[in-house]
Design a protein around this motif. Structure first.
Motif, PDB file in Angstrom:
ATOM      1  N   LYS A  20       3.288  -0.019  19.595  1.00  0.00           N
ATOM      2  CA  LYS A  20       2.862  -1.088  18.682  1.00  0.00           C
ATOM      3  C   LYS A  20       1.393  -0.916  18.262  1.00  0.00           C
ATOM      4  O   LYS A  20       1.069  -1.029  17.086  1.00  0.00           O
ATOM      5  N   SER A  21       0.517  -0.642  19.228  1.00  0.00           N
ATOM      6  CA  SER A  21      -0.911  -0.502  18.895  1.00  0.00           C
ATOM      7  C   SER A  21      -1.153   0.781  18.097  1.00  0.00           C
ATOM      8  O   SER A  21      -1.872   0.769  17.088  1.00  0.00           O
ATOM      9  N   THR A  22      -0.558   1.856  18.546  1.00  0.00           N
ATOM     10  CA  THR A  22      -0.745   3.158  17.870  1.00  0.00           C
ATOM     11  C   THR A  22      -0.321   3.046  16.407  1.00  0.00           C
ATOM     12  O   THR A  22      -1.031   3.502  15.493  1.00  0.00           O
ATOM     13  N   ARG A 131      -0.003   7.227  30.087  1.00  0.00           N
ATOM     14  CA  ARG A 131      -1.073   6.483  29.421  1.00  0.00           C
ATOM     15  C   ARG A 131      -2.135   6.076  30.434  1.00  0.00           C
ATOM     16  O   ARG A 131      -1.824   5.647  31.529  1.00  0.00           O
TER      17      ARG A 131
HETATM   18  N1  LIG Z   1       5.903   8.069  18.511  1.00  0.00           N
HETATM   19  C1  LIG Z   1       5.309   8.346  19.673  1.00  0.00           C
HETATM   20  N2  LIG Z   1       5.671   9.452  20.361  1.00  0.00           N
HETATM   21  C2  LIG Z   1       5.100   9.733  21.554  1.00  0.00           C
HETATM   22  N3  LIG Z   1       4.140   8.988  22.163  1.00  0.00           N
HETATM   23  C3  LIG Z   1       3.743   7.882  21.517  1.00  0.00           C
HETATM   24  C4  LIG Z   1       4.294   7.493  20.251  1.00  0.00           C
HETATM   25  N4  LIG Z   1       3.719   6.333  19.875  1.00  0.00           N
HETATM   26  C5  LIG Z   1       2.844   5.997  20.859  1.00  0.00           C
HETATM   27  N5  LIG Z   1       2.854   6.934  21.828  1.00  0.00           N
HETATM   28  C6  LIG Z   1       2.083   6.922  23.083  1.00  0.00           C
HETATM   29  O1  LIG Z   1       2.767   6.006  23.961  1.00  0.00           O
HETATM   30  C7  LIG Z   1       1.841   5.224  24.679  1.00  0.00           C
HETATM   31  C8  LIG Z   1       2.080   3.754  24.363  1.00  0.00           C
HETATM   32  O2  LIG Z   1       1.675   3.498  23.024  1.00  0.00           O
HETATM   33  P1  LIG Z   1       0.921   2.147  22.635  1.00  0.00           P
HETATM   34  O3  LIG Z   1      -0.170   1.855  23.603  1.00  0.00           O
HETATM   35  O4  LIG Z   1       0.594   2.226  21.194  1.00  0.00           O
HETATM   36  O5  LIG Z   1       2.147   1.130  22.882  1.00  0.00           O
HETATM   37  P2  LIG Z   1       2.138  -0.452  22.838  1.00  0.00           P
HETATM   38  O6  LIG Z   1       3.492  -0.863  22.385  1.00  0.00           O
HETATM   39  O7  LIG Z   1       0.976  -0.966  22.079  1.00  0.00           O
HETATM   40  O8  LIG Z   1       1.976  -0.791  24.357  1.00  0.00           O
HETATM   41  P3  LIG Z   1       1.480  -2.156  25.066  1.00  0.00           P
HETATM   42  O9  LIG Z   1       2.385  -3.232  24.585  1.00  0.00           O
HETATM   43  O10 LIG Z   1       1.674  -1.868  26.515  1.00  0.00           O
HETATM   44  O11 LIG Z   1       0.063  -2.364  24.679  1.00  0.00           O
HETATM   45  C9  LIG Z   1       0.450   5.709  24.290  1.00  0.00           C
HETATM   46  O12 LIG Z   1      -0.008   6.630  25.253  1.00  0.00           O
HETATM   47  C10 LIG Z   1       0.661   6.377  22.927  1.00  0.00           C
HETATM   48  O13 LIG Z   1      -0.254   7.414  22.698  1.00  0.00           O
END
Ligand SMILES: Nc1ncnc2c1ncn2[C@@H]1O[C@H](COP(=O)(O)OP(=O)(O)OP(=O)(O)O)[C@@H](O)[C@H]1O
Ligand SMILES: O=C(O)[C@H](O)[C@@H](O)[C@H](O)[C@H](O)CO
Length: 185
Positions: A20-22, A131
């Motif tokens: 979500k953040s990425t 992560r």
């Molecule tokens: N499409 C993708 N393929 C592989 N790795 C990914 C992908 N998108 C994100 N990541 C990696 O997965 C991990 C989780 O991503 P991110 O922090 O953006 O998720 P999030 O949903 O925001 O998590 P949270 O809710 O825990 O904050 C990070 O290390 C990120 O670099």
């Protein structure tokens, strides 16, 4: 607001670790031509400290822990859309249908679009064990998936993107295509 009478908020939902953040941080660029001031808001930063402390200790949040946070998510994202041209993007797990209904009720003049990023637990667990520097660890995933109620086809303004096997660029492309139906760009 310049683009529409009703503020629009894109909520990137899903369990911890789906991206979500990425995706949210990069998605704003796709909308900047039409919404030059658009902001991405990190929903995790809106949690009260007690919630963050619980999650960091591996204790899942309850409904009661989440209501105040969800109300803040609805209000803060709406305010951002109103102040920055009509559209905002926010990350917020939004795991249960009643949470999404609650946000719609809290900000009845806002059009919310819930875009869920989804992959099965093993895929996400692998990501979270790699992560670093985040309070949410892989040991919380079982409870996250237990709470997750992905939207059915009859829930309006919702969509699910399967992120398994897609790199960030591919997820961005799919996400953007789905969102263009909600926010013509
Ligand atoms: N499409 C993708 N393929 C592989 N790795 C990914 C992908 N998108 C994100 N990541 C990696 O997965 C991990 C989780 O991503 P991110 O922090 O953006 O998720 P999030 O949903 O925001 O998590 P949270 O809710 O825990 O904050 C990070 O290390 C990120 O670099
Ligand atoms: O509803 C919840 O349990 C929380 O929002 C979590 O999903 C986290 O905030 C987020 O995923 C951080 O990793």
């Amino acid at each position: 607001m310049t683009n529409s009478a009703r503020p629009k908020v894109i909520v990137l939902g899903g369990t911890a670790g789906t991206g979500k953040s990425t995706i949210g941080e990069r998605l704003v660029k796709f909308f900047q031509d039409k919404y030059p001031e658009i902001q991405f808001l990190e929903g995790d930063r809106i949690h009260p400290p007690e919630n963050v402390a619980k999650m960091a200790h591996g204790i899942p949040l309850t409904d009661d822990d989440r209501w105040g946070w969800l109300a803040d998510v609805a209000k803060i994202s709406t305010a951002s859309a109103e102040e920055h041209g009509g559209l905002a993007i926010i990350s917020c797990s939004s795991l249960k249908k009643k949470y999404r209904d609650f946000m719609r009720e809290k900000s009845p003049n806002t059009d919310f679009f819930f875009l869920f990023l989804y992959a099965d637990m093993r895929v996400i667990a692998h990501r979270l064990t790699q992560r670093e520097g985040h309070f949410m660890k892989a040991n919380m995933l079982e409870s996250q998936f237990k709470d997750l109620e992905l939207p059915n086809s009859d829930e309006p303004n919702c969509h699910v993107v399967d992120v398994d096997g897609k790199d960030v660029e591919q997820v961005l492309q799919h996400t953007y295509e789905d969102l263009c139906k909600f926010v013509p760009n």
